[in-house]
Design an enzyme around this catalytic site. Sequence first.
Site, short mmCIF file in Angstrom:
data_model
loop_
_atom_site.label_atom_id
_atom_site.label_comp_id
_atom_site.label_asym_id
_atom_site.label_seq_id
_atom_site.Cartn_x
_atom_site.Cartn_y
_atom_site.Cartn_z
CG LEU A 57 -11.64 12.79 22.27
CD1 LEU A 57 -12.85 13.59 21.65
CD2 LEU A 57 -11.94 12.36 23.84
CG ASP A 58 -11.43 5.12 22.54
OD1 ASP A 58 -10.17 5.34 22.43
OD2 ASP A 58 -11.95 4.74 23.27
CB THR A 59 -12.35 5.71 15.80
OG1 THR A 59 -10.89 5.89 15.84
CG2 THR A 59 -13.16 6.27 14.59
#
Length: 225
Positions: A57-59
């Site tokens: 997942l993106d930050t």
Amino acid sequence: MTDTTITILYEDGEALVIDKPAGLSIDRPRKGGPCLDDYLEQLKLGFQRPPSAVHRLDTDTSGCLLLARNPKAHKRFSAAFEAQQVTKVYHGILAGIPAQEEGVVELALSKISSAEKGWRMIPAKKGKPSVTAWRVVATHEGRALVEFRPATGRTHQIRVHAASGIGIALVGDPVYGTKQGAPRTMLHASALTVEREGKTDIAATSPLPADFQALGFGGEGPDAP
């Protein structure tokens, strides 16, 4: 080691699904800062081996993240993602209201990089096929809460499909939209289901977090009309 406790949404002998907070990176950022590794010791939960992230997942993205508790499980879960035996549901806030209430975005994506802007994904005919179904769940003050169901798992897929497919970027997206409106890209992994042969499916849901509620969207879960 951090003092913050990670919420566990699903647990069995093979898998954990955690509720990843927005701002927590999967890998250690080059400039330093917190990452998932800081929490792996507390996520052993009595096992000798720390769990490992199966997908990314993106930050900025919050919500359901699958961790495998042993290498064999990691290999099987990774194969399930490759075989599209995983159902993912995301909710995002668009910086506007689409003309249609639902649709399917089919835009192949390719990675580009420049000295000025760094790397990003763009629609490209020769890129990797990418498909996202979407529908508007609610609207509030000129913005729309949208449910996204990606059939593929490309990097930044939902963010690019929102901006270039629907034509409206996610609120707070500094790469494909603007930073205005929120301190982070407003995208949340609301539900995750992983099929397992001979066993019950891994299934987890995560409610919309406080920063979604602060923008007027709360209580709309993955099964909301």
